[in-house]
Scaffold this motif. Structure first.
Motif, short mmCIF file in Angstrom:
data_model
loop_
_atom_site.label_atom_id
_atom_site.label_comp_id
_atom_site.label_asym_id
_atom_site.label_seq_id
_atom_site.Cartn_x
_atom_site.Cartn_y
_atom_site.Cartn_z
N VAL A 191 -6.45 -3.04 12.18
CA VAL A 191 -5.31 -2.44 12.87
C VAL A 191 -4.07 -2.83 12.08
O VAL A 191 -3.79 -4.02 11.90
N THR A 192 -3.36 -1.84 11.59
CA THR A 192 -2.17 -2.07 10.76
C THR A 192 -0.99 -1.37 11.40
O THR A 192 -1.07 -0.21 11.76
N ILE A 193 0.11 -2.11 11.53
CA ILE A 193 1.36 -1.54 12.04
C ILE A 193 2.31 -1.51 10.86
O ILE A 193 2.49 -2.52 10.17
N PRO B 199 -10.72 1.95 11.89
CA PRO B 199 -9.43 1.44 11.45
C PRO B 199 -8.30 2.26 12.08
O PRO B 199 -8.48 3.44 12.39
N VAL B 200 -7.17 1.61 12.29
CA VAL B 200 -6.03 2.27 12.92
C VAL B 200 -4.76 1.94 12.14
O VAL B 200 -4.53 0.79 11.78
N LEU B 201 -3.94 2.96 11.92
CA LEU B 201 -2.60 2.76 11.37
C LEU B 201 -1.60 3.25 12.40
O LEU B 201 -1.65 4.41 12.82
N HIS C 9 -4.30 -7.82 14.24
CA HIS C 9 -3.63 -6.75 13.51
C HIS C 9 -2.80 -7.33 12.38
O HIS C 9 -2.54 -8.53 12.33
N SER C 10 -2.38 -6.45 11.49
CA SER C 10 -1.48 -6.81 10.40
C SER C 10 -0.19 -6.03 10.60
O SER C 10 -0.20 -4.88 11.04
N LEU C 11 0.91 -6.67 10.24
CA LEU C 11 2.22 -6.07 10.42
C LEU C 11 2.91 -5.94 9.07
O LEU C 11 3.02 -6.92 8.33
#
Length: 92
Positions: free
Chosen positions: A80-82, A29-31, A54-56
């Protein structure tokens, strides 16, 4: 990680994109944290061009309804969350 310096914002975001891609390929997972809505939307466009789902989360009203759901899923494999520093308020 060692400190890295970039001469342009584009260089910085390209490096971020490369790291996100690497983590995504490893099912991690990535933030990605940004300091502005504009930067979060730039990163989102870059990820979309690379076909990375990804999610924004940012301060735009259209994302408010899904904030808690996105945050709850953020630790899953390949998530992946921004997020901007002002997103996610009041979702606990």
């Amino acid at each position: 990680y060692d400190t890295e310096l970039y001469f342009t914002a584009r260089e910085k975001w390209d490096a971020v994109l490369a790291e996100v891609y690497h983590c995504y390929q490893e099912y991690r997972p990535v933030l990605v944290g940004t300091t502005s809505v504009e930067d979060s939307e730039l990163v989102s466009r870059m990820l979309t061009r690379q076909h990375i789902p990804h999610s924004l989360l940012n301060a735009r009203p259209k994302y408010a309804a899904v904030e808690a759901q996105v945050i709850a899923q953020a630790g899953r494999a390949r998530a992946v969350t921004i997020s901007t520093s002002m997103a996610g308020r009041g979702t606990d």
